[in-house]
Design a protein around this motif. Sequence first.
Motif, PDB file in Angstrom:
ATOM      1  N   ALA A   1       0.826  -1.202   0.000  1.00 24.41           N
ATOM      2  CA  ALA A   1       0.000   0.000   0.000  1.00 24.41           C
ATOM      3  C   ALA A   1       0.867   1.261   0.000  1.00 24.41           C
ATOM      4  O   ALA A   1       0.554   2.237  -0.700  1.00 24.41           O
ATOM      5  N   ILE A   2       1.947   1.250   0.761  1.00 25.86           N
ATOM      6  CA  ILE A   2       2.850   2.399   0.783  1.00 25.86           C
ATOM      7  C   ILE A   2       3.495   2.605  -0.583  1.00 25.86           C
ATOM      8  O   ILE A   2       3.621   3.744  -1.071  1.00 25.86           O
ATOM      9  N   ALA A   3       3.877   1.501  -1.227  1.00 21.05           N
ATOM     10  CA  ALA A   3       4.491   1.617  -2.555  1.00 21.05           C
ATOM     11  C   ALA A   3       3.525   2.221  -3.567  1.00 21.05           C
ATOM     12  O   ALA A   3       3.889   3.106  -4.352  1.00 21.05           O
ATOM     13  N   LEU A   4       2.268   1.765  -3.554  1.00 15.86           N
ATOM     14  CA  LEU A   4       1.280   2.314  -4.479  1.00 15.86           C
ATOM     15  C   LEU A   4       0.979   3.781  -4.170  1.00 15.86           C
ATOM     16  O   LEU A   4       0.875   4.612  -5.085  1.00 15.86           O
ATOM     17  N   ALA A   5       0.836   4.101  -2.887  1.00 19.20           N
ATOM     18  CA  ALA A   5       0.529   5.481  -2.518  1.00 19.20           C
ATOM     19  C   ALA A   5       1.693   6.420  -2.814  1.00 19.20           C
ATOM     20  O   ALA A   5       1.488   7.626  -3.023  1.00 19.20           O
ATOM     21  N   THR A   6       2.903   5.871  -2.862  1.00 17.70           N
ATOM     22  CA  THR A   6       4.075   6.709  -3.128  1.00 17.70           C
ATOM     23  C   THR A   6       4.177   7.088  -4.595  1.00 17.70           C
ATOM     24  O   THR A   6       4.488   8.234  -4.939  1.00 17.70           O
TER      25      THR A   6
END
Length: 311
Positions: free
Chosen positions: A157-162
Amino acid sequence: MTTEATPQDQAQAAKTSPRALTRQRRRHSAARFWKQYRSHRAGLFGLTALLLFALIALTAPLTIGSDVQSVTDAPGGPLESPSAEFPLGTDQFGRSLLGLVVWGSRVSLLVGLLAAVLSVAIGALIGITAGHFRGWYATVLMRITDWFLVMPTLVLAIALATVMSRSLSTIILAIGVTTWPTTARLVRAQTLAVESRPYIERAKALGGGHWHIMSRHVLPNVIPLVLAQTTLIISSAILAEATLAFLGLGDPTVVSWGGLLQDAREAGAVSSGKWWYLVPPGIAIAIVALAFTLCGRAVESVLNPRLGVAR
């Protein structure tokens, strides 16, 4: 000699029509579900808390007003402690924290609900199709599901949101596309169990196609499982939204509980002992997550009584 049907006869015929019988069964099922649900005190507590938070979120524009988010028209001083005028104190801009927490409930609940719906929709679609078609198609889908299961959800999720723009839609998408594997596994297992029953074979023998089998026979049997899974995922989605916002990956233009925690960290509330900046949004997140979890457990126990015996 023929006689016309009286209004009483027509009313009686309407009551015994297939559509009327279907509605009657649904009413009886709903009444039976509610009667069994009321026997779970924890579930009632969770439902009461959720209704209260939903009422607060829906009436926020009337009770608080959207001007509570304004930085230029803040009514108080920065980081004021709780008082009669500001029951939960103020933030670093002088805005009322009580108003911000109430207004932030709208965003946090909306993001949690939409992300959970997206997650369950993806998981149900993959689970039903994989359980129905089987073969190489199911093998490929299940290997993809296993890959998502072993990967840390928060990291994905952090990778996508980044890599995507900072907005609420990005947060919803990031949470939804990373939390569906558990639902897919459960729905596939339920689909395999349903399709092993004799009436499925009769439906196929009578010419029922793939869409007919999945929509008319499989889907109604997996909906209770999907409903219970949704209530459980919403709590995880709210926690994930708060985590992403706390890490600075949320939309900076909207107020949410996770965003308030991020603002408190940036304002140095932790090191300076400004507890009133951290505690209210944290408690709100914890109560809502616990309430959804209690509701989900109660729904599970009602839909599957064997769980209650096992526990």
